[in-house]
Design a protein around this motif. Structure first.
Motif, mmCIF file in Angstrom:
data_model
loop_
_atom_site.group_PDB
_atom_site.id
_atom_site.type_symbol
_atom_site.label_atom_id
_atom_site.label_comp_id
_atom_site.label_asym_id
_atom_site.label_seq_id
_atom_site.Cartn_x
_atom_site.Cartn_y
_atom_site.Cartn_z
ATOM 1 N N HIS A 69 0.824 -1.210 0.000
ATOM 2 C CA HIS A 69 0.000 0.000 0.000
ATOM 3 C C HIS A 69 0.860 1.263 0.000
ATOM 4 N N ARG A 82 -4.097 10.657 1.790
ATOM 5 C CA ARG A 82 -5.470 10.440 1.339
ATOM 6 C C ARG A 82 -6.353 9.935 2.478
ATOM 7 N N TYR A 83 -7.591 10.403 2.514
ATOM 8 C CA TYR A 83 -8.537 9.890 3.488
ATOM 9 C C TYR A 83 -8.843 8.420 3.200
ATOM 10 N N PRO A 84 -9.137 7.647 4.236
ATOM 11 C CA PRO A 84 -9.513 6.243 4.001
ATOM 12 C C PRO A 84 -10.932 6.135 3.466
ATOM 13 N N ASP A 85 -11.289 4.950 3.048
ATOM 14 C CA ASP A 85 -12.664 4.666 2.632
ATOM 15 C C ASP A 85 -13.524 4.628 3.890
ATOM 16 N N ALA A 88 -15.454 1.518 4.399
ATOM 17 C CA ALA A 88 -14.691 0.264 4.532
ATOM 18 C C ALA A 88 -15.250 -0.822 3.619
ATOM 19 N N ASN A 276 -8.824 3.891 9.962
ATOM 20 C CA ASN A 276 -7.838 4.364 8.991
ATOM 21 C C ASN A 276 -7.563 3.338 7.891
ATOM 22 N N ALA A 277 -6.938 3.802 6.814
ATOM 23 C CA ALA A 277 -6.721 2.973 5.624
ATOM 24 C C ALA A 277 -5.797 1.797 5.903
ATOM 25 N N GLN A 280 -7.692 -0.948 7.703
ATOM 26 C CA GLN A 280 -8.591 -1.672 6.817
ATOM 27 C C GLN A 280 -7.840 -2.690 5.966
ATOM 28 N N ARG A 281 -6.704 -2.276 5.403
ATOM 29 C CA ARG A 281 -5.920 -3.195 4.561
ATOM 30 C C ARG A 281 -5.342 -4.331 5.393
#
Length: 383
Positions: A69, A82-85, A88, A276-277, A280-281
Motif C-alpha cells: 500500500h 489520502r482519506y480512508p474509505d 470500509a 484508517n486505511a 482496513q488493509r
C-alpha cells in the motif's frame, strides 16, 4: 501573581461546560505498556502479559499488504495523505463472505470498543438503564453512565454472567444489555441457550450487545452461532475485534454483525473516517490468513495447559478459561503484581473490578509463560 490566577482557575472549574456525571466517571485503566515499565523501572528485559495481546504478533500477510500500500505507484507520503474509505467497502465485503451474511449486515469501527460505545449512544438517555454483569468488561458501565443513564450491575455467578439474574434485572427502563462471551477479565462462558434466554427476555426497544472479542480462542463446538442469532433477533449486535487473535491491537479495528437497520444507525453516528486505511488493509490481509489463526489458537491451547498445570501443581486456584488469559487467585494481587513488574513481568491486577485478590495473565509464548511462572512463584515465595 498567584493571588490573581488561583481565583480565576477556581472560577473556571466551577463554571465548566462539562456535565457533572462525566466528571464522575472512572478512568478506564489499561494494562501497563512495555515502554511505561521500561521508563519507570529502568528495565531492558520485559515480558508484557497484561493486555491480552497476541504473543505471535500478526500474520506476515499484514506486513506485505501494508508495504504494498505504501510503495505502490504513489509515494508513501501521498498514500498517507489520502482519506480512508469511510465505508470500509473492501473489508465489509470480505467480512460478509467470511460470515456468509450480506455486506449491509456489517459495521466496521475503530476497535470493538468504539462499537460498544456507539451502541450506548444509539439507545441511552437520562432516565434509561443499561444492564451488565459484575466482573465484565470495565468499559460497559462507563459507556452507560456517559449517556446519563443508570448502570445496573448484575451479581456474577462463579465469576461469570448469571443469565437468570440478568433477565430478572430487566425493567421497563432497560434500553441496553451488554453480554461479554467469553467474559473479560475472568474467561467464563455462557451457552447459546443462556444467551438466547437473555435476548428473549428483552423487548424490541432494548438493544442487546454480544461482545465476542475473544471468540476466536474458543473451541468451535462451544461457539454461539452469531449469524443465526442476528437473523432471529433484530435488536442484537454481535461485536468482534481484530485486536486479539488477529494481532492488530495497535491499528484499532473491529466490527459488528447486525441487521441492516442497526448497521445504518451505527453509520449515522460513527465519526467519519474513524477507521484508517492501513487498519482496513491489514484486517483484509489478516482475515484471509486462516493458517496464522490456527497457529494462534494452537499456541494459546498449549500455553493454557503450561500455565494451569504449573498453577495446579503449586495449589494456586484459578478460573477455568475460554479465552487467551487466566484469572488467578492470589492474596493482595496488587502487591504481587508490583513485585512481578519489578522483576520485569507485567500482569494485570483486577482491583478495578473489585477483585482485589485476583490477577489476570495473558497467555504468552512458552518462554514468556515460563518467565511469568518464575516471577509469580518468586513473588509468592513458592520454591
Amino acid at each position: 501573581m498567584n493571588g490573581i490566577i488561583e481565583p480565576a482557575v477556581k472560577s473556571i472549574a466551577a463554571r465548566t461546560p462539562v456535565l457533572p456525571h462525566i466528571n464522575a466517571l472512572p478512568h478506564y485503566i489499561p494494562g501497563k505498556s512495555e515502554r511505561t515499565v521500561a521508563r519507570d523501572y529502568g528495565l531492558t528485559r520485559i515480558v508484557t502479559l497484561a493486555s491480552n495481546e497476541n504473543p505471535l504478533g500478526c500474520s506476515p500477510r499484514v506486513a506485505e499488504a501494508l508495504t504494498a500500500h505504501l510503495t505502490r505507484g504513489d509515494a508513501a507520503s501521498t498514500a498517507l495523505a489520502r482519506y480512508p474509505d469511510s465505508d470500509a467497502f473492501e473489508l465489509r465485503e470480505a467480512l460478509a463472505t467470511y460470515h456468509q451474511v450480506p455486506s449491509d449486515h456489517i459495521a466496521v469501527t475503530n476497535g470493538s470498543h468504539e462499537l460498544i460505545d456507539l451502541c450506548a449512544a444509539l439507545c441511552l438517555r437520562d432516565g434509561a438503564e443499561g444492564v451488565h454483569a459484575q466482573y465484565a468488561f470495565q468499559a460497559y458501565p462507563i459507556s452507560i453512565k456517559a449517556r446519563g443513564a443508570t448502570a445496573i450491575e448484575v451479581p456474577a455467578r462463579e465469576f461469570g454472567h448469571d443469565a437468570g439474574a440478568m433477565c430478572d434485572a430487566l425493567t421497563a427502563r432497560t434500553r441496553l444489555v451488554y453480554i461479554c462471551n467469553p467474559n473479560n477479565p475472568t474467561g467464563t462462558l455462557l451457552s447459546q441457550a443462556e444467551i438466547e434466554q437473555i435476548i428473549d427476555a428483552t423487548g424490541p426497544d432494548t438493544l442487546v450487545v454480544l461482545d465476542e472479542a475473544y471468540i476466536d480462542y474458543l473451541d468451535p463446538s462451544l461457539r454461539v452461532d452469531a449469524t443465526a442469532l442476528v437473523a432471529r433477533h433484530p435488536n442484537l449486535i454481535v461485536a468482534r475485534t481484530f485486536s486479539k487473535a488477529y494481532g492488530l491491537a495497535s491499528l484499532r479495528i473491529g466490527y459488528g454483525i447486525m441487521q441492516p437497520h442497526l448497521a445504518d444507525a451505527i453509520a449515522r453516528i460513527r465519526p467519519t473516517f474513524s477507521v484508517n486505511a492501513l487498519a482496513q488493509r491489514a484486517a483484509v490481509a489478516a482475515l484471509a490468513d486462516r493458517m496464522f489463526l490456527m497457529q494462534t489458537q494452537d499456541a494459546n491451547r498449549r500455553g493454557i495447559e503450561q500455565i494451569t498445570r504449573a498453577l495446579s501443581h503449586a495449589k494456586i486456584a484459578y478460573v477455568p478459561t475460554h479465552a487467551n488469559f487466566i484469572a488467578i487467585h492470589v492474596r493482595d494481587a496488587a502487591v504481587v503484581a508490583q513485585r512481578m513488574v519489578q522483576a520485569g513481568v507485567v500482569v494485570r491486577p483486577l482491583a478495578a473490578y473489585a477483585l482485589d485478590n485476583m490477577l489476570r495473565v495473558t497467555v504468552g509464548t512458552e518462554e514468556e509463560n515460563a518467565a511469568f511462572l518464575d516471577a509469580l512463584f518468586t513473588a509468592l515465595d513458592i520454591r
